[in-house]
Design a protein around this motif. Structure first.
Motif, PDB file in Angstrom:
ATOM      1  N   ASP A 188      20.602  32.116 -16.077  1.00 25.59           N
ATOM      2  CA  ASP A 188      19.208  32.064 -16.521  1.00 25.59           C
ATOM      3  C   ASP A 188      18.650  30.645 -16.459  1.00 25.59           C
ATOM      4  O   ASP A 188      17.476  30.412 -16.090  1.00 25.59           O
ATOM      5  CB  ASP A 188      19.092  32.596 -17.958  1.00 25.59           C
ATOM      6  CG  ASP A 188      19.304  34.098 -18.015  1.00 25.59           C
ATOM      7  OD1 ASP A 188      19.169  34.768 -16.963  1.00 25.59           O
ATOM      8  OD2 ASP A 188      19.632  34.629 -19.128  1.00 25.59           O
ATOM      9  N   TYR A 192      15.766  29.752 -14.287  1.00 19.32           N
ATOM     10  CA  TYR A 192      14.588  29.156 -14.925  1.00 19.32           C
ATOM     11  C   TYR A 192      14.246  27.810 -14.296  1.00 19.32           C
ATOM     12  O   TYR A 192      13.071  27.458 -14.084  1.00 19.32           O
ATOM     13  CB  TYR A 192      14.839  29.028 -16.413  1.00 19.32           C
ATOM     14  CG  TYR A 192      13.700  28.406 -17.155  1.00 19.32           C
ATOM     15  CD1 TYR A 192      12.523  29.134 -17.418  1.00 19.32           C
ATOM     16  CD2 TYR A 192      13.749  27.061 -17.556  1.00 19.32           C
ATOM     17  CE1 TYR A 192      11.479  28.535 -18.085  1.00 19.32           C
ATOM     18  CE2 TYR A 192      12.710  26.473 -18.234  1.00 19.32           C
ATOM     19  CZ  TYR A 192      11.580  27.225 -18.508  1.00 19.32           C
ATOM     20  OH  TYR A 192      10.519  26.641 -19.163  1.00 19.32           O
ATOM     21  N   GLY A 196      11.438  29.121 -12.928  1.00 18.22           N
ATOM     22  CA  GLY A 196      10.617  29.057 -14.140  1.00 18.22           C
ATOM     23  C   GLY A 196      10.456  30.412 -14.787  1.00 18.22           C
ATOM     24  O   GLY A 196       9.561  30.606 -15.626  1.00 18.22           O
ATOM     25  N   TYR A 197      11.261  31.370 -14.410  1.00 19.82           N
ATOM     26  CA  TYR A 197      11.167  32.732 -14.955  1.00 19.82           C
ATOM     27  C   TYR A 197      12.547  33.202 -15.392  1.00 19.82           C
ATOM     28  O   TYR A 197      13.538  32.988 -14.675  1.00 19.82           O
ATOM     29  CB  TYR A 197      10.592  33.660 -13.872  1.00 19.82           C
ATOM     30  CG  TYR A 197      10.512  35.100 -14.332  1.00 19.82           C
ATOM     31  CD1 TYR A 197       9.540  35.523 -15.230  1.00 19.82           C
ATOM     32  CD2 TYR A 197      11.446  36.013 -13.804  1.00 19.82           C
ATOM     33  CE1 TYR A 197       9.502  36.836 -15.612  1.00 19.82           C
ATOM     34  CE2 TYR A 197      11.392  37.334 -14.212  1.00 19.82           C
ATOM     35  CZ  TYR A 197      10.420  37.761 -15.121  1.00 19.82           C
ATOM     36  OH  TYR A 197      10.377  39.072 -15.511  1.00 19.82           O
ATOM     37  N   LEU A 198      12.684  33.894 -16.620  1.00 16.78           N
ATOM     38  CA  LEU A 198      13.955  34.413 -17.143  1.00 16.78           C
ATOM     39  C   LEU A 198      13.987  35.939 -17.045  1.00 16.78           C
ATOM     40  O   LEU A 198      13.004  36.603 -17.385  1.00 16.78           O
ATOM     41  CB  LEU A 198      14.158  34.016 -18.624  1.00 16.78           C
ATOM     42  CG  LEU A 198      14.282  32.502 -18.886  1.00 16.78           C
ATOM     43  CD1 LEU A 198      14.373  32.235 -20.373  1.00 16.78           C
ATOM     44  CD2 LEU A 198      15.528  31.963 -18.172  1.00 16.78           C
TER      45      LEU A 198
END
Length: 207
Positions: A188, A192, A196-198
């Protein structure tokens, strides 16, 4: 006595006979008279002998009868003595009867004691049997208690081992989960950092 008198008459007759041979025939009447007396005395003598024989026979009969009645008298005296002993015999018999009654009572008492003793023996045998059964039961309880303790110890050991195994498995699972979460966190973080996204919600259903 008659024999002596006869001998004297014979002597007198001989004297007269020898004397009359020398004297006159007027003495023949005296000789005849003497002859008659001699015959009478002979008859008397014979009768006396017969009487003597009869007397001897009667005497023997009297002796036999006397002996017979003497025996009867002895038997009667013996019977009288026995009759006199009857009261003593009855007293002895009564005493013996009383002794038999006491003996019978003693026998009954002894029989009662024997029955009591038999009951006591049965009770003692029952108590002994109960003691044996109790001892066997105690030994059985001890044996089963030892077996139970052994079984319990085995169960405790098995449980402890299972607990250890479970804890080890749980720890392994926790370690795997921790490792998974660490790897997921790492991914993650990398995701991330890169995007920039989980995507956490997609992985939550696995654990």
């Amino acid at each position: 006595m008659l024999e002596t008198l006869r001998e004297r008459l014979l002597s007198v007759q001989q004297d007269f006979t020898s004397g009359t041979a020398q004297y006159s025939p007027e003495f023949s009447a005296g000789l005849e008279l003497l002859s008659r007396y001699e015959d009478a005395w002979a008859t008397l003598h014979k009768g006396a002998k017969d009487c003597a024989k009869a007397g001897e026979l009667v005497d023997s009969e009297v002796v036999m009868l006397s002996a017979h009645w003497e025996r009867k008298r002895s038997s009667l005296v013996e019977l009288q003595d026995q009759l006199q002993q009857i009261p003593g015999f009855l007293a002895d018999l009564e005493c013996l009867t009383a002794s038999l009654a006491r003996l019978e009572a003693n026998f009954e008492e002894m029989e009662s004691h024997l029955l009591c003793l038999e009951d006591l023996c049965e009770q003692c045998e029952l108590e002994r049997h109960k003691c044996v059964q109790t001892l066997q039961l105690e030994n059985y309880k001890k044996t089963k208690r030892k077996e139970l303790e052994t079984f319990k110890a085995e169960l405790d050991a098995e449980h402890a081992q299972k607990v250890l195994d479970m804890e080890h498995t749980q720890q392994m699972k926790l370690k795997e989960r921790q490792k998974f979460f660490e790897e997921a966190f790492q991914q993650d973080m990398e995701q991330y950092l890169s995007t920039g996204y989980l995507q956490i919600a997609e992985r939550r259903g696995k654990f």
